[in-house]
Design a protein around this motif. Structure first.
Motif, PDB file in Angstrom:
ATOM      1  N   LEU A 143      40.355  26.185 -67.445  1.00 32.75           N
ATOM      2  CA  LEU A 143      39.257  25.360 -67.941  1.00 32.75           C
ATOM      3  C   LEU A 143      39.232  25.350 -69.463  1.00 32.75           C
ATOM      4  O   LEU A 143      39.692  26.288 -70.105  1.00 32.75           O
TER       5      LEU A 143
ATOM      6  N   GLU B 286      32.901  16.886 -75.953  1.00 31.97           N
ATOM      7  CA  GLU B 286      32.223  17.418 -74.764  1.00 31.97           C
ATOM      8  C   GLU B 286      32.622  16.654 -73.506  1.00 31.97           C
ATOM      9  O   GLU B 286      32.856  17.255 -72.452  1.00 31.97           O
ATOM     10  N   ARG B 287      32.716  15.331 -73.597  1.00 32.75           N
ATOM     11  CA  ARG B 287      33.120  14.528 -72.442  1.00 32.75           C
ATOM     12  C   ARG B 287      34.589  14.787 -72.075  1.00 32.75           C
ATOM     13  O   ARG B 287      34.936  14.819 -70.894  1.00 32.75           O
TER      14      ARG B 287
ATOM     15  N   GLU C  59      36.248  17.623 -72.579  1.00 33.50           N
ATOM     16  CA  GLU C  59      36.246  18.939 -71.923  1.00 33.50           C
ATOM     17  C   GLU C  59      35.788  18.820 -70.472  1.00 33.50           C
ATOM     18  O   GLU C  59      36.420  19.362 -69.567  1.00 33.50           O
ATOM     19  N   GLN C  60      34.700  18.104 -70.254  1.00 36.71           N
ATOM     20  CA  GLN C  60      34.143  17.984 -68.904  1.00 36.71           C
ATOM     21  C   GLN C  60      35.096  17.241 -67.969  1.00 36.71           C
ATOM     22  O   GLN C  60      35.293  17.646 -66.825  1.00 36.71           O
ATOM     23  N   ALA C  61      35.701  16.159 -68.462  1.00 32.70           N
ATOM     24  CA  ALA C  61      36.632  15.397 -67.629  1.00 32.70           C
ATOM     25  C   ALA C  61      37.843  16.254 -67.250  1.00 32.70           C
ATOM     26  O   ALA C  61      38.306  16.228 -66.106  1.00 32.70           O
ATOM     27  N   TRP C  62      38.365  17.025 -68.203  1.00 34.19           N
ATOM     28  CA  TRP C  62      39.496  17.919 -67.922  1.00 34.19           C
ATOM     29  C   TRP C  62      39.098  18.974 -66.896  1.00 34.19           C
ATOM     30  O   TRP C  62      39.803  19.189 -65.910  1.00 34.19           O
ATOM     31  N   ASN C  63      37.971  19.616 -67.125  1.00 38.90           N
ATOM     32  CA  ASN C  63      37.530  20.681 -66.230  1.00 38.90           C
ATOM     33  C   ASN C  63      37.234  20.175 -64.825  1.00 38.90           C
ATOM     34  O   ASN C  63      37.462  20.877 -63.846  1.00 38.90           O
ATOM     35  N   ASP C  64      36.724  18.928 -64.734  1.00 40.46           N
ATOM     36  CA  ASP C  64      36.383  18.339 -63.436  1.00 40.46           C
ATOM     37  C   ASP C  64      37.567  17.619 -62.779  1.00 40.46           C
ATOM     38  O   ASP C  64      37.408  17.040 -61.711  1.00 40.46           O
TER      39      ASP C  64
ATOM     40  N   ASP D  48      36.907  25.215 -72.949  1.00 37.07           N
ATOM     41  CA  ASP D  48      35.605  25.519 -73.542  1.00 37.07           C
ATOM     42  C   ASP D  48      35.763  25.236 -75.031  1.00 37.07           C
ATOM     43  O   ASP D  48      36.049  26.129 -75.823  1.00 37.07           O
TER      44      ASP D  48
END
Length: 136
Positions: free
Chosen positions: A93, A51-52, A54-59, A95
């Motif tokens: 993004l 989850e982290r 994914e979030q770091a990549w997306n952000d 998911d």
């Protein structure tokens, strides 16, 4: 019609009776003394890592993304911040969802899908008591 005449005053009366029925307890909530949080399972730690990631990549937080990678990956030029930024600019993004996970000691293998498609086998390694992403 007569039923509505009885219900409306009864409901209004109930609402008035309930007004002011709150209780405030000042102070800070604290766990009972001597109670410690249970450690997360390996499965939970890896799920949190995914989850982290994914979030770091997306952000577009590539420094944070690199922090989640194993030492071997961080040592490769294709995973420096500039290369990650270039790779991110050409893709969308993430998911991510773990569909399978097998843990053996300090290594793990997971099948991860992106947006329900394209399953990939991803390796994880425990380094300094932390799980790290070790395959891209």
């Amino acid at each position: 019609m007569w039923l509505a005449g009885l219900l409306v005053p009864a409901l209004i009366g109930s609402a008035i009776a309930l007004t002011g029925c709150t209780r405030e307890t000042p102070g800070t909530a604290m766990a009972p003394s001597g109670v410690t949080a249970l450690p997360q399972s390996d499965e939970d730690q890896i799920t949190d890592l995914v989850e982290r990631f994914e979030q770091a990549w997306n952000d577009r937080r590539f420094g944070a993304l690199r922090d989640l990678m194993c030492a071997e990956m961080r040592g490769q030029s294709e995973f420096d911040e500039d290369a990650l930024q270039e790779a991110r600019s050409g893709s969308g993004l993430l998911d991510l969802a773990i569909t399978e996970l097998a843990i053996t000691g300090d290594t793990a293998e997971a099948v991860i899908e992106n947006d329900g498609d394209d399953p990939d086998d991803i390796a994880f390694v425990r380094e300094d008591d932390e799980w790290t992403w070790c395959e891209f």
